[in-house]
Structure formats: C-alpha cells, structure tokens
Design an enzyme around this catalytic site. Sequence first.
Site, PDB file in Angstrom:
ATOM      1  N   PHE B 131     -40.092  14.307   3.962  1.00 32.05           N
ATOM      2  CA  PHE B 131     -39.159  13.722   4.924  1.00 32.05           C
ATOM      3  C   PHE B 131     -39.030  14.676   6.115  1.00 32.05           C
ATOM      4  O   PHE B 131     -38.852  15.878   5.953  1.00 32.05           O
ATOM      5  CB  PHE B 131     -37.792  13.468   4.286  1.00 32.05           C
ATOM      6  N   ASP B 201     -36.256  19.268  -2.884  1.00 33.19           N
ATOM      7  CA  ASP B 201     -35.358  18.274  -2.292  1.00 33.19           C
ATOM      8  C   ASP B 201     -35.268  17.102  -3.270  1.00 33.19           C
ATOM      9  O   ASP B 201     -36.290  16.473  -3.579  1.00 33.19           O
ATOM     10  CB  ASP B 201     -35.902  17.834  -0.932  1.00 33.19           C
ATOM     11  N   TYR B 226     -25.763  10.007  -0.221  1.00 38.30           N
ATOM     12  CA  TYR B 226     -25.562   8.611   0.197  1.00 38.30           C
ATOM     13  C   TYR B 226     -26.663   7.651  -0.236  1.00 38.30           C
ATOM     14  O   TYR B 226     -26.632   6.490   0.148  1.00 38.30           O
ATOM     15  CB  TYR B 226     -25.339   8.515   1.705  1.00 38.30           C
ATOM     16  N   LYS B 227     -27.602   8.145  -1.021  1.00 38.32           N
ATOM     17  CA  LYS B 227     -28.644   7.243  -1.520  1.00 38.32           C
ATOM     18  C   LYS B 227     -28.260   6.813  -2.934  1.00 38.32           C
ATOM     19  O   LYS B 227     -27.325   6.042  -3.104  1.00 38.32           O
ATOM     20  CB  LYS B 227     -29.997   7.949  -1.451  1.00 38.32           C
ATOM     21  N   ARG B 393     -40.742  -1.171   1.769  1.00 39.50           N
ATOM     22  CA  ARG B 393     -40.166  -0.259   0.775  1.00 39.50           C
ATOM     23  C   ARG B 393     -38.999  -0.930   0.049  1.00 39.50           C
ATOM     24  O   ARG B 393     -38.087  -1.460   0.687  1.00 39.50           O
ATOM     25  CB  ARG B 393     -39.693   0.997   1.509  1.00 39.50           C
TER      26      ARG B 393
END
Lengths: 434, 434
Positions: B131, B201, B226-227, B393
């Site tokens: 990312f 990560d 927040y995922k 996705r």
Amino acid sequence: MTTRQDCLALDAADPLATLKDQFSLPAGTLYLDGNSLGAMPKATAARVQQVIAEEWGRDLIKSWNTAGWMDLPGRIGDKIGRLIGAAPGETIVADSTSLNLYKVLTAALRIVRADDAAGRRTVIVSERSNFPTDLYIAESLAEQHGMTLQLVDHVDEIPALLNDRLAVLMLTEVNYRTGRRHDMKAVTAAAHAAGALTVWDLAHSAGAIPVDLHGADADYAIGCGYKYLNGGPGAPAFVWAHPRHADRFWQPLSGWLGHASPFQFSARYAPAAGIKRYICGTPAILSTAALECGVDTLLAAEPFGGMGALREKSIALTELFARLAEERCGEHGVYVVSPRDAAQRGSQVCLALKAPLHEAGYAVVQALIERGVIGDFRAGDPSRLDQVPHILRFGFTPLYIGFADVWDAVEHLQQVLASGEWREARFNKKAAVT
Amino acid sequence: MTTRQDCLALDAADPLATLKDQFSLPAGTLYLDGNSLGAMPKATAARVQQVIAEEWGRDLIKSWNTAGWMDLPGRIGDKIGRLIGAAPGETIVADSTSLNLYKVLTAALRIVRADDAAGRRTVIVSERSNFPTDLYIAESLAEQHGMTLQLVDHVDEIPALLNDRLAVLMLTEVNYRTGRRHDMKAVTAAAHAAGALTVWDLAHSAGAIPVDLHGADADYAIGCGYKYLNGGPGAPAFVWAHPRHADRFWQPLSGWLGHASPFQFSARYAPAAGIKRYICGTPAILSTAALECGVDTLLAAEPFGGMGALREKSIALTELFARLAEERCGEHGVYVVSPRDAAQRGSQVCLALKAPLHEAGYAVVQALIERGVIGDFRAGDPSRLDQVPHILRFGFTPLYIGFADVWDAVEHLQQVLASGEWREARFNKKAAVT
C-alpha cells in the site's frame, strides 16, 4: 467595589451573551477550564450522530465523496484560518498538535539548512516553560538533525540568541501555565532579522485571542482543536504554513493523503501542492466532524465583531477576575501570576498563594471543583515555590462565561479560603493528574 | 452447481450467522467493501453519544480520569492484541497506520544500526505493490537515514535480498490490491536468519484472519482500525512491538502522552516503559471510543471459536465466490486474480476481466454499486493490463456476510455482464476515487 448586581448588569448589556446558548453546560457548574477542554456545543451530538448513522451506517464507503469526508480537513482548516489571519487554502486540520509540530519544525529546519551553506545555523531556541510536548518533539528533531535545543528560563534571554547560529525560534504564543503572551509580530521580526524562521504554537491562542499570522509575517503555526476551539476531547489539531514555505520540501510524515494524487496509488511519493502535503494518513472523521461544530461556535461571533469582540470581552472578564481575586482573597495570600497588562496575557488568569498557604493550591482547586467551580492546578517547583509557585489556573471563554460567573467564582474562592474547608483531608489525598 | 437454496442452507447451519445482528446495514445493500471501511456496529451510535453527552458534556475535563479516557489506548490495544497473538500490554491504539509505521520503522532502523558496527545494513526492502502510504513513509525514512528503499516486483525476488545489507524487511501481510497473503512465520524466520528485523502491516489482517505475532516471532506490527476492525471512518490505528524491542530507543514522534510521567510536565523527554512510548499526542476520544465498539464485534465471536472460526467461514465464503464467479461469469472473461490457495489469501477476492472487456472493470463495479452490491475498483497499469489488470475487489467479512450474499453478488455480476448494462455512459464518466 464591584457587586454581583454590577456584574449582572454587565451581562445584561453584553451583546455576546446569547452565544452561550450554543453550548450545553451542566447545571450548577462554573466551567473555567475551557483552556484545557472546551465545553460541548449543542450541535455536536446531532452532527456526529448524522455522521455515524447516515454517512457511515447508511452510505458507507461512498461518503468519502458524497458526504465530503475528503474535503473536511481543508474545509475546517479554512474556517480556523478565519480566526488566525490565514487566507483560504493555507490551513489544514490533521493529526495532533505534537505531530503537526514535528512536520513544520522539520520543514523549517530543512529550509534553514538549504539556505545556510556555511552550516552555522544549528540551534533551535525555545522556552523551558513551553508546553512539554513541544519540547519533546524539538528534542527529538534536534537529535535527529545533529542540532542543539537551547531553552531559556526567561523571555529576556531570547534577544541574545537571535544570531547567525539560530535556525528556528519555536514559541507558544500564550504560555499554558501562566497565560503570558508573546508579541508575535515583534518577536517574528527580530527572528527574521537574525535570519531565522519562527514556529508558533497557537494552542492557547486560536479561538482565544485574535491572531494575525500574515500580519505578523509568521513562518509556521500549529494549534489545538480541543481547547478554545471546542472540538471535543482529543480533537484533531491544525497546521498552517506561510505560502512562501508551503511548497518547499516535504514534511517527513509523508502519508498517502498528503500525496499529489493519492488515488493513483503510485509507489513514489510526490507531495500535494501547498498545505495539503501536511496531511498524513486517513483523518479520524468522527472527531474531525465534531471539531467543525466547535469551530462554528466561534464563527457565530462574526456578526458581533468576531475575535475582536470576543477578545474585548475576554479582557474585561480576566481584568475583573484578577482584580476581584486580589481585592477579596488577597488577605488569604492570593496573588495574580499572569501578567496584569492585558496585552501580555491570553484568555486565562493564574493565581498563586503566598506563604504560609503556598502549598495549598492543589487542595484549594479541589475544594472549588467540589463546589462546581472547575479550574485546574499546575504544580510549581517544590524547591522554590517563591519563584515557580503552584498555580491555580482559570480559563475565561467569552463564548460561555459571563461577568456574574466571574463574581461567583471569586466568591467561592473567598469562601473556600475563609472557611478553611480546603484543609479537609479529602481535598489533599491525591496528586493532580490533569 | 451450487444453488441459492444450497447457500441459504449453509447460512441456516452457520453458528456465526447471528453475529450479523451486531451491525446496522442498509436494506438492499450487499456490502463487500469491509476491507476498505468496515460496517457500522449498532452499539457505536449509543456509545459515542454517551461519550459526547455524558463524559464530555456533563463531566467535562474530569472524564480523563473518571471515564477512563486516559486508559482507552491501552484497553483497546489489549482487545486488539487478542486478535493478533499479542500479550496484554503489548499493543496500543494511536494515530494513523502511516504514523505508527513511521514510529516502528524508525525504532527498527535505530536498533539495526546500533547492532551493526560495520554499518553495512543500509537497505529497507518492500514490495512495489505494497500500500503506497507504507512506501512513502519508508521513502521518507530511507532518505532521512541515508539508506536505500529497494522495492521488488515479485515475492520471489525477496530471498536474494535477505543478506547482510538488509536492515528491515517491511511487508503488508495481505496485499490490499490482490489479497495475496505472506507466510509471516516463514518470512520472518528468513529475515531473522539474515540478521534483519521485520515490520508487518496488518491493515488487511487484523480482524480478517488469525494473526499470531508471537508465534511468528515478529518484531513490529501496525494496523488499521477502520477496515476489518469496524472502527468507523478514519478510526485510529494500532501498533505493537515485541517486548524484546519495546524498551530500546525512542520512537521519534515523542509526544507528551508517550512520556514516562506526562503530568510532571518535565522539560526533558523520558519515554514510558514498553508500548506506551508509542503514544504521541492526546488521542481523539470520539473516534477511539467508536473503535472499541468495532473491536468488540470481533471479540463477540470468541464463544464461537473466535478468529479461527471466522477464518474458516471466510475461506468458505471466498472459495465459493471465486468458484461461482468463474463458473457463472467466466464466459464474459471474468477470472480470479487472488491466489486460489486459501492459505495464501486474505479475506478478499479480486477479479479481473480478459480482453476484450479488460478495460471495463470500473464501469462494471459502478453498475454493481448501482444495484446495491458495493465492491471497489483498483486501477491496473494501463500499458500492461495483461500483467497488472484492473481489479474488481470484493471483501468478505464473515461477521456480516453470508453464503446467500455471495450467491447474490455473483448473480448481480452475471446480470451486469450478460445484459451489458455496464456499457451505459453513466457508469463510465468519471475516474474512481476511493
């Protein structure tokens, strides 16, 4: 001698008095700690509920666009900009005060180094009485850059340090402990004359006093969202860079939302133009939305004269408090630590106690809190309380504090001292932690 | 061929199905984007309202103590620790993923340097497909430390770089774009054998798959709130350091709440023991409180087998989606980009389209969203879509996604492709921004 009746008359004549209706304050509480955590605007609960239920719960990921989440940091930044003399597009909301200081201080050091071929400018100057987080961040960066952090004990020591060794002068405009205010314009001019840059912490300025960053020709500024901006506990902070600096160098916390094109998902960093490069990661939307409600309570004063009018009232409140505290509580050893000249003072008044009550500050603050008068306590230096005394700290937020409130606060203080109730064991049992 | 009836039977037999009741999801929406922004727990609205109205509005500054605000980062950190194989006291909630990466990567580099007298270890290795924010932070730190950030295009290139030049191997366990998962234990062991440290990560791991940081002997880890942790938009992130490292060196973002005694207001920084030194400034309490509600939705699965049981369901969901998508949409050029071996895959499945529809991905995702099926689009490399294709996705959160949902999602995809409705101009007019 001013009476409570006089104070009620002042409140009745105060055009800003209606602004208090914007806040929800608990009954029976006199809140004089808005310089630590601002009071809660009534609008916040509904707004945050909307963000949770509608924007997040119903619209989910779409809200980054449809609810403007992506634009919040700049939109609120611009609103804060109106309070601090910044033009639109120059201020952004992000992260915490500490983190924003890390960003701007690094940027300032990079600029100074680039313009200092001889490599002589290796000193960062600040005050030992600055809020500790500023000093810790500067200590970290001084070590990282092989520089020296030099702390002065008194403001009079600063002029001698404005020389060709100085890289950055880093000051908090209004001291968190004493309320003493620097002359931002004069100090900045002196630093510039020495070839250095300035970083200003506006934690106790933004929303408390009028700030004119462009008028002062400041270089960088940061500030806090949860004190006078009423953004809620731990609200995000803000950061401003003068446009002449904003596009020079990266700041080191190069997160994806500070990228020029975050949604290209490029493997190389390319900073956004201007202040947007001071954003790092994804903003905490609930806390950011609450901050906007807080900032709006200050913008609501614009029809009444804005920060200028609020400052006028703040001076009247703090003058009155200082005078009444000494008049009515002086016999118990109360004296004013904050500067008596309003121009040298923020929106708070700090008191201390003379011997033999010089160690009683904590217990007195606790006894006041018990009576619903919320101020706070900042410990002095136990070995020299005559020079660095324990402080009873009272913030006066003209948005929700009135003249009768000032009178009542002093009345309570007088009663606490005259009755000796602060001597009760329950007020003395534990150390202050906030 | 699996039928919708078969899927409904699977849902009826699923002991985890009741966990969905914890969430408020809009009617008519099939939310397959929990890997970008987790859904809203029903408990969050009431909890945040309590924080606003009672803790802030009524109790004001006292709540730092009485409402436990000061303890939130550690309390929620410990809860997250239960999901990632960390012991109590090792994980803390703070700031954003980007900022936490800056902290741990700096700490790791400082340790490597201290133990590398010859100064040979000057390379940070990561993947170009990582990312971007991770790469930007590493780029910043590589420059700051005079090191090199070396990016590989394929995981097979990593072993050759595990040598005495390597300082830190920095990887995201589950790739945000493809869902490909590293073998954390094997990769960490190989990096350690080469004398290097690892930074992981867990943005697409925590709450998505079982993580065992101690089992893998990892050095540092960070992750997103927040995922899969359902903490709300821009929720604070978390950070973990192995106890063998936690007390070595400062992290550079040395804010006051990471100080050993923040309320002594000392002018010199002294880091707190252990993971608490990874706190920087004052935490954003509203967003932090919401994060706790999100984490609690995962802990609610503990009586049903916890992350192990969730992973089992996640594998079943993703296997089913991958198989149905190819069986029912393969004739339109749909193929699976994510690894087919579940052990090498996170909790998402990425699809792509073969020529001649290889450029249609964005429009297809938009057409699905129009039908209430929320996935997202990640652009490929326009010059070589055969190797780096546009990606559709889809995240599968076993807490609130069931088997019939999977069937329905594929049915919609099949209809969008068979009907050609994605060709409508409205689906093609703008670039993806989330």
